[in-house]
Design an enzyme around this catalytic site. Structure first.
Site: not given
Length: 175
Positions: A134, A44, A51, A47, A108
């Site tokens: 999300c 998502c 990252r 994420c 999100c």
């Protein structure tokens, strides 16, 4: 005790410690890509932002591993601290979204909000494009989801960064 501080201070200034930082972050990015492409868990937006923070940690380690000078160590510590702190905040926000009392209001974005001068999701869509939701929390290990593990991981990175920074400053006449 002083010998240990001096030893850790010397190691914090050595390229091998920064190489270890780089390798650990690279390994976690590799794990994220395995979850995405090997296990089919689509990331998502939160994420993807986490990252990006992990890439910041990785690049901070790589910079000092390759060019170990006083200015690059200062940049490395700053990048490591900022990236791990930012990653922790993002992971906490993701956990809050997952545990919101009303998931209808806890959502999100779909498209990453990168600066116009660095649209990572367009340059490297295989790594920075968000296709997941999300609210998806299917993967669990030791009763914790991915976002909860990322809170722990970023907290460890931040605490280690601050600890090594303090030890480096206390145990060396030069940063």
């Amino acid at each position: 005790m002083q010998q240990m501080v001096n030893g850790l201070s010397r190691w914090a200034g050595h390229s091998s410690s920064w190489l270890l930082l780089f390798i650990s972050a690279l390994g976690l990015i590799g794990a994220a890509l395995y979850f995405q492409y090997g296990m089919g868990l689509e990331p998502c937006i939160m994420c993807i932002y986490q990252r990006t923070a992990m890439v910041g940690i990785m690049l901070s380690g790589l910079l000092v591993a390759l060019f170990n000078t006083l200015p690059t160590r200062m940049i490395g510590f700053a990048g490591w601290g900022i990236s791990s702190g930012w990653g922790w905040l993002l992971a906490r926000e993701h956990v809050d979204i997952l545990h919101a009392p009303n998931p209808f209001f806890a959502n999100c974005e779909i498209v990453p909000n990168y600066p116009d001068w660095a649209p990572l999701h367009e340059w490297l869509p295989a790594m920075f494009e968000a296709k997941g939701d999300c609210l998806e929390d299917g993967w669990r290990y030791l009763d914790k989801g991915m976002a909860e593990w990322m809170v722990i991981i970023f907290a460890i990175y931040f605490v280690v960064c601050i600890t090594f920074l303090i030890i480096r400053l206390a145990g060396s006449r030069r940063f």
